[in-house]
Design an enzyme around this catalytic site. Sequence first.
Site, short mmCIF file in Angstrom:
data_model
loop_
_atom_site.label_atom_id
_atom_site.label_comp_id
_atom_site.label_asym_id
_atom_site.label_seq_id
_atom_site.Cartn_x
_atom_site.Cartn_y
_atom_site.Cartn_z
N LYS A 195 0.84 -1.19 0.00
CA LYS A 195 0.00 0.00 0.00
C LYS A 195 0.88 1.24 0.00
O LYS A 195 2.06 1.09 0.32
CB LYS A 195 -0.96 -0.01 1.19
CG LYS A 195 -0.31 0.26 2.54
CD LYS A 195 -1.33 0.52 3.60
CE LYS A 195 -1.76 1.97 3.63
NZ LYS A 195 -1.06 2.78 4.64
N HIS B 113 -1.46 -5.16 5.53
CA HIS B 113 -0.80 -5.94 6.59
C HIS B 113 -1.73 -6.21 7.78
O HIS B 113 -1.49 -7.09 8.57
CB HIS B 113 0.53 -5.32 7.02
CG HIS B 113 0.40 -4.11 7.91
ND1 HIS B 113 0.11 -2.87 7.44
CD2 HIS B 113 0.54 -3.96 9.24
CE1 HIS B 113 0.07 -2.02 8.44
NE2 HIS B 113 0.33 -2.65 9.57
N LYS C 293 -2.45 -9.84 10.41
CA LYS C 293 -2.31 -9.87 11.87
C LYS C 293 -3.06 -11.07 12.43
O LYS C 293 -4.20 -11.33 12.06
CB LYS C 293 -2.84 -8.58 12.51
CG LYS C 293 -1.92 -7.39 12.25
CD LYS C 293 -2.41 -6.16 12.97
CE LYS C 293 -1.73 -4.90 12.46
NZ LYS C 293 -0.45 -4.61 13.07
N GLU D 265 -3.13 5.60 17.48
CA GLU D 265 -1.67 5.57 17.49
C GLU D 265 -1.16 6.73 18.34
O GLU D 265 -1.74 7.82 18.30
CB GLU D 265 -1.13 5.74 16.07
CG GLU D 265 -1.56 4.63 15.13
CD GLU D 265 -0.84 4.75 13.80
OE1 GLU D 265 0.22 4.14 13.66
OE2 GLU D 265 -1.33 5.49 12.94
N ASP E 124 -4.91 7.11 4.36
CA ASP E 124 -3.86 6.24 4.91
C ASP E 124 -4.45 5.00 5.59
O ASP E 124 -3.86 3.93 5.55
CB ASP E 124 -3.04 7.06 5.93
CG ASP E 124 -1.81 6.32 6.43
OD1 ASP E 124 -1.12 5.69 5.61
OD2 ASP E 124 -1.53 6.36 7.65
N HIS F 76 -7.04 -0.56 6.02
CA HIS F 76 -7.06 -1.26 7.30
C HIS F 76 -8.43 -1.25 7.99
O HIS F 76 -8.92 -2.28 8.44
CB HIS F 76 -6.04 -0.65 8.27
CG HIS F 76 -4.66 -0.54 7.68
ND1 HIS F 76 -4.18 -1.43 6.76
CD2 HIS F 76 -3.67 0.35 7.88
CE1 HIS F 76 -2.95 -1.09 6.42
NE2 HIS F 76 -2.62 -0.01 7.09
N LYS G 129 -3.60 9.87 14.83
CA LYS G 129 -2.23 9.95 15.33
C LYS G 129 -2.26 10.80 16.60
O LYS G 129 -3.15 11.64 16.77
CB LYS G 129 -1.32 10.63 14.32
CG LYS G 129 -1.30 9.94 12.94
CD LYS G 129 -0.07 9.11 12.75
CE LYS G 129 0.01 8.50 11.36
NZ LYS G 129 0.49 7.12 11.37
C1 BG6 Z 1 0.34 1.96 7.86
C2 BG6 Z 1 0.08 3.45 7.83
O1 BG6 Z 1 -0.28 1.33 6.78
O2 BG6 Z 1 -0.18 1.42 9.07
C3 BG6 Z 1 0.72 4.12 9.03
O3 BG6 Z 1 0.62 4.00 6.64
C4 BG6 Z 1 0.27 3.46 10.31
O4 BG6 Z 1 0.43 5.51 9.06
C5 BG6 Z 1 0.44 1.95 10.23
O5 BG6 Z 1 1.06 3.98 11.36
C6 BG6 Z 1 -0.20 1.26 11.41
O6 BG6 Z 1 0.14 -0.10 11.39
P1 BG6 Z 1 0.30 -0.91 12.73
O7 BG6 Z 1 0.55 -2.31 12.29
O8 BG6 Z 1 1.44 -0.29 13.49
O9 BG6 Z 1 -1.01 -0.73 13.45
#
Ligand code: BG6
Length: 508
Positions: free
Chosen positions: A163, A193, A197, A231, A250, A255, A356
């Site tokens: 991505k 991703h 998980k 986050e 993003d 996700h 964030k």
């Molecule tokens: C990424 C985003 O795809 O996923 C990031 O571009 C984000 O901005 C991240 O921080 C979060 O992934 P994870 O696995 O840390 O929750």
Amino acid sequence: MNEPIETPPAEPAPPGLMVIFGAGGDLTRRKLIPALYYLTRDGLLSDRFAIIGVDHVEGNDDSFRARLDDALPAFIGEDFSPDLWAHMRQRIFYLEGDFLEDDAFTRLARRLEEIGRQRDIPDNHLYYMATPPRFFGEIASRLHRAGLTAETEGHWRRIVVEKPFGQDLQSARVLNNTLHDAFEERQIYRIDHYLGKETVQNILMYRLANSTVEPIWNYRYIDHVQITVAETVGVENRAGYYDRAGALRDMLPNHLLALMSVVAMEPANALDGEAVRDEQAKILRIVQPIEPQQVLTQVVRGQYAAGRTADGTHVPAYRSEPGVDPESPTETFVALKLMIDSWRWAGVPFYLRTGKRMPVRYTEIAIQFKHAPNMLFKDSFVKRENIPPNVLILRIQPNEGIGMCFNTKVPSPVPQLSPVQMDFSYADYFGQAPTTGYETLIYDALCGDPTLFKRADTIEAGWALVEPILDVWSALPPRDFGNYPAGTWGPPEADALMHDEGRSWRKC
Ligand code: BG6
């Protein structure tokens, strides 16, 4: 601990060559090589397997291996074994080449043939796009022109695309078309991703392997679903990408919608790629589109102002971060309500939020059930409306697990109720924290199992959902940014989104 239910032992993936484009980048060092290391440790890669890193940075096999020598122990930590790494590094090669020059791909074809012959590796290739997104289509077309995408009898060629997959519906379609000119859909593995998980995969297992869950998984029992990806980090060193993307692009089409579709999908009739992905695609197609006027009431955007992290450290506003436009209209927080047009989910809102610089890092799905009729308690020691509803919490990260909040009597001669939580934690039960997800995804791509990868239609359906929001936001730039201090739960409108409907976000 109970013994796991007996299943056949996992076989190593079929032999082949993996080509990583963008070998000099962060993703390769932080995620891909560590994931391949764990797969090697667990005996899940064939003995006839090798990796070729491709990048424009000057280098050769030795310098590339030496760079990984320096980086790997830091990412592997106490699991690092010098012997295992010594064994693995011999299978890693490097090709210096410009992603935009055909010559690099002619040389790559020669190198693949050479290494394959020397190491007795069959002609199976996995191409991994770990580059900036502008190269995805360019590389796919050049692989095609170099004759590296056509499959010969009994041999496969696959491409894994990272991505972001486009910046909107139009660009995602263009990229899909370019990929389809070079590969067939079944050869394309689009990464999210989150789907790799462990806990996300477990949602399906939990729903379908337990007979008590599925009967109550619908509008009769569920009041609403809330999905949070919070986050604590800010924009970090990614302003170049993030200031153009923003939280919505993003996180949402990929996700958050992936999490929502795993919760909301109908049970597939087989655990195979097409059956599972058909059901997920159906959910995205029946989410009620957000009309432009609803963007103003159903979607909240925010941008962090200066503030403090949980440990009291002062952090700057988004607009003061290095590389960010000082008048940036980019959102770092988004919350919204979606409705799904189906019998199962009639009238059940799905509230999604991500941001964030939140106070705590956590990702969870909370399924809030309807209030019990509680006739027993009318006119009694506790008011019916004060009895908290049951909540099932699927914790994706950290502290991966499943929790259930319910009410119980407090031991005492005086009648009193208290909410309590029953908890299952992966780490306590299985003694190991789940992996980053890349191990599963690489292993599945090598084995040709596309279940955890996005199809062209799900990608486009995700973008189609966010498109009206992007349009309204670009027509009406925000006037109140930064509207939440770093270290808080987003702007007050995000709370109002739920309060107005008599609900509230779970605080972690
Ligand atoms: C990424 C985003 O795809 O996923 C990031 O571009 C984000 O901005 C991240 O921080 C979060 O992934 P994870 O696995 O840390 O929750």
